[in-house]
Design a protein around this motif. Structure first.
Motif, mmCIF file in Angstrom:
data_model
loop_
_atom_site.group_PDB
_atom_site.id
_atom_site.type_symbol
_atom_site.label_atom_id
_atom_site.label_comp_id
_atom_site.label_asym_id
_atom_site.label_seq_id
_atom_site.Cartn_x
_atom_site.Cartn_y
_atom_site.Cartn_z
ATOM 1 N N VAL A 164 8.589 -5.445 6.223
ATOM 2 C CA VAL A 164 8.349 -4.399 7.218
ATOM 3 C C VAL A 164 8.279 -4.998 8.616
ATOM 4 O O VAL A 164 8.824 -4.437 9.577
ATOM 5 N N GLN A 165 7.642 -6.145 8.741
ATOM 6 C CA GLN A 165 7.540 -6.780 10.051
ATOM 7 C C GLN A 165 8.908 -7.210 10.561
ATOM 8 O O GLN A 165 9.235 -7.044 11.742
ATOM 9 N N ASP A 166 9.732 -7.752 9.675
ATOM 10 C CA ASP A 166 11.073 -8.180 10.074
ATOM 11 C C ASP A 166 11.964 -6.992 10.399
ATOM 12 O O ASP A 166 12.780 -7.051 11.336
ATOM 13 N N ARG A 167 11.784 -5.912 9.659
ATOM 14 C CA ARG A 167 12.650 -4.732 9.812
ATOM 15 C C ARG A 167 12.258 -3.884 11.018
ATOM 16 O O ARG A 167 13.119 -3.338 11.709
ATOM 17 N N THR A 168 10.937 -3.767 11.278
ATOM 18 C CA THR A 168 10.476 -2.851 12.313
ATOM 19 C C THR A 168 9.705 -3.523 13.451
ATOM 20 O O THR A 168 9.532 -2.912 14.507
ATOM 21 N N PRO A 187 7.768 6.608 10.406
ATOM 22 C CA PRO A 187 7.099 5.384 9.936
ATOM 23 C C PRO A 187 6.481 5.518 8.545
ATOM 24 O O PRO A 187 6.239 4.498 7.877
ATOM 25 N N LEU A 188 6.249 6.746 8.090
ATOM 26 C CA LEU A 188 5.585 6.924 6.797
ATOM 27 C C LEU A 188 6.417 6.396 5.643
ATOM 28 O O LEU A 188 5.863 5.952 4.636
ATOM 29 N N GLU A 189 7.746 6.432 5.758
ATOM 30 C CA GLU A 189 8.563 5.980 4.644
ATOM 31 C C GLU A 189 8.419 4.473 4.414
ATOM 32 O O GLU A 189 8.736 3.982 3.327
ATOM 33 N N TYR A 190 7.936 3.739 5.419
ATOM 34 C CA TYR A 190 7.641 2.320 5.226
ATOM 35 C C TYR A 190 6.221 2.102 4.692
ATOM 36 O O TYR A 190 5.918 1.015 4.187
ATOM 37 N N CYS A 191 5.378 3.106 4.819
ATOM 38 C CA CYS A 191 3.989 2.983 4.363
ATOM 39 C C CYS A 191 3.787 3.513 2.945
ATOM 40 O O CYS A 191 2.922 3.027 2.212
ATOM 41 N N LEU A 192 4.571 4.509 2.562
ATOM 42 C CA LEU A 192 4.370 5.160 1.266
ATOM 43 C C LEU A 192 4.535 4.235 0.066
ATOM 44 O O LEU A 192 3.839 4.426 -0.940
ATOM 45 N N PRO A 193 5.446 3.233 0.082
ATOM 46 C CA PRO A 193 5.496 2.326 -1.073
ATOM 47 C C PRO A 193 4.177 1.623 -1.349
ATOM 48 O O PRO A 193 3.872 1.313 -2.512
ATOM 49 N N ILE A 194 3.363 1.379 -0.315
ATOM 50 C CA ILE A 194 2.071 0.725 -0.519
ATOM 51 C C ILE A 194 1.104 1.661 -1.236
ATOM 52 O O ILE A 194 0.180 1.211 -1.928
ATOM 53 N N MET A 195 1.304 2.964 -1.090
ATOM 54 C CA MET A 195 0.466 3.935 -1.789
ATOM 55 C C MET A 195 0.844 4.060 -3.257
ATOM 56 O O MET A 195 0.023 4.455 -4.091
ATOM 57 N N ASP A 196 2.093 3.721 -3.588
ATOM 58 C CA ASP A 196 2.603 3.895 -4.953
ATOM 59 C C ASP A 196 2.252 2.676 -5.796
ATOM 60 O O ASP A 196 3.067 1.773 -5.998
ATOM 61 N N VAL A 197 1.029 2.651 -6.307
ATOM 62 C CA VAL A 197 0.587 1.497 -7.106
ATOM 63 C C VAL A 197 1.137 1.550 -8.528
ATOM 64 O O VAL A 197 1.058 0.560 -9.261
#
Length: 281
Positions: free
Chosen positions: A269-273, A242-252
């Protein structure tokens, strides 16, 4: 010519001797007992993996993402990979070094090399979100442009890989990734049994499991999508993927440019997962 033939004969004899010692090692009763325990342990965990399909139901609804703890998990990952890269040299030098390694030492070195490479692939894949952003760019941004603009139909652009159900299943657990931890735990168990496998032989397994305990706890604090603490510990893919869907939010710097991106990406993310991210920062 005679010297060349002598060298070839010596190499052939050395190879035959090494194969004979290796086969003798595999026929040792203690080794066979350790292999039985190893296979039994992996079989039980595999059965538990397939019986836990109900965890798919947990992959829906709201899940908290703490960006601060996600940063910490990313730092733990760097330490983990640094150790794996350094540990990779030992089995390589043992196999290809000046001293000839045969029998159980050769088997242990090969298995150690394979397991370390396995962990490098697992951790690197979990923290690499380029495939997620690639899918987002093509299936959201570019697809939207193709629908809203008067661009003629582009036959050389084909948007495939729309199987969201398959993606959800991979987030619950992936067998080929989870085996990496199971093998390490089996090696530690084998060292405590009678046989030729010693604690020194499985030193890397001890360190990898300790590093995984730290990384797992850090990932759990960042976000948890499915399963309890013990489940995600035994199934690393359930905690890491699941982290690979969260990491883009960390990359400002490159990904998060404005609020519009956050809204669009959260919907993706909601549609995909099936997960509705609640972002804490």
């Amino acid at each position: 010519m005679g010297i060349k033939s002598a060298f070839q004969r010596n190499d052939a004899e050395s190879l035959d001797e090494g194969l004979t010692q290796t086969m003798g090692f595999l026929h040792d009763p203690d080794i066979q007992n350790q292999m039985v325990v190893l296979l039994t342990f992996i079989s039980c965990i595999t059965a538990l993996r397939y019986l836990g399909v109900q965890r798919l139901s947990l992959l829906r609804g709201e899940h908290i993402l703490n960006v601060k703890y996600l940063n910490e998990a990313n730092l733990y990952k760097e330490v983990f990979l640094a150790y794996l890269n350094a540990a990779l040299l030992e089995p390589v030098l043992a196999i290809g070094g000046m001293e000839e390694v045969v029998g159980e030492e050769l088997v242990i070195s090969i298995l150690t090399l394979v397991s370390i490479c396995w962990w490098i692939w697992l951790v690197t894949d979990a923290f690499d979100f380029s495939d997620v952003m690639q899918h987002y760019k093509f299936h959201v941004d570019i697809a939207k442009e193709l629908r809203t603009t008067e661009t003629p139909s582009l036959k050389w652009v084909r948007l495939v890989n729309k199987d969201n159900a398959g993606e959800k299943e991979s987030l619950v657990g992936c067998l080929q990734k989870d085996v990496a931890l199971w093998f390490m735990l089996s090696c530690i168990g084998a060292a405590w049994m009678p046989g030729v496998v010693s604690h020194r032989n499985v030193m890397h397994a001890y360190v990898v499991v300790i590093l995984w305990i730290l990384l797992h706890h850090s990932c759990r604090r960042a976000t948890t999508w499915s399963g309890g603490y013990f489940v995600t510990f035994l199934f690393p893919s359930a905690a890491l993927m699941p982290l690979e869907y969260c990491l883009p939010i960390m990359d400002v710097a490159d990904c998060v440019t404005d609020l519009e991106f956050l809204i669009s990406y959260r919907e993706y993310v909601q549609d995909r997962t099936g997960v509705e991210l609640i972002i804490e920062t």
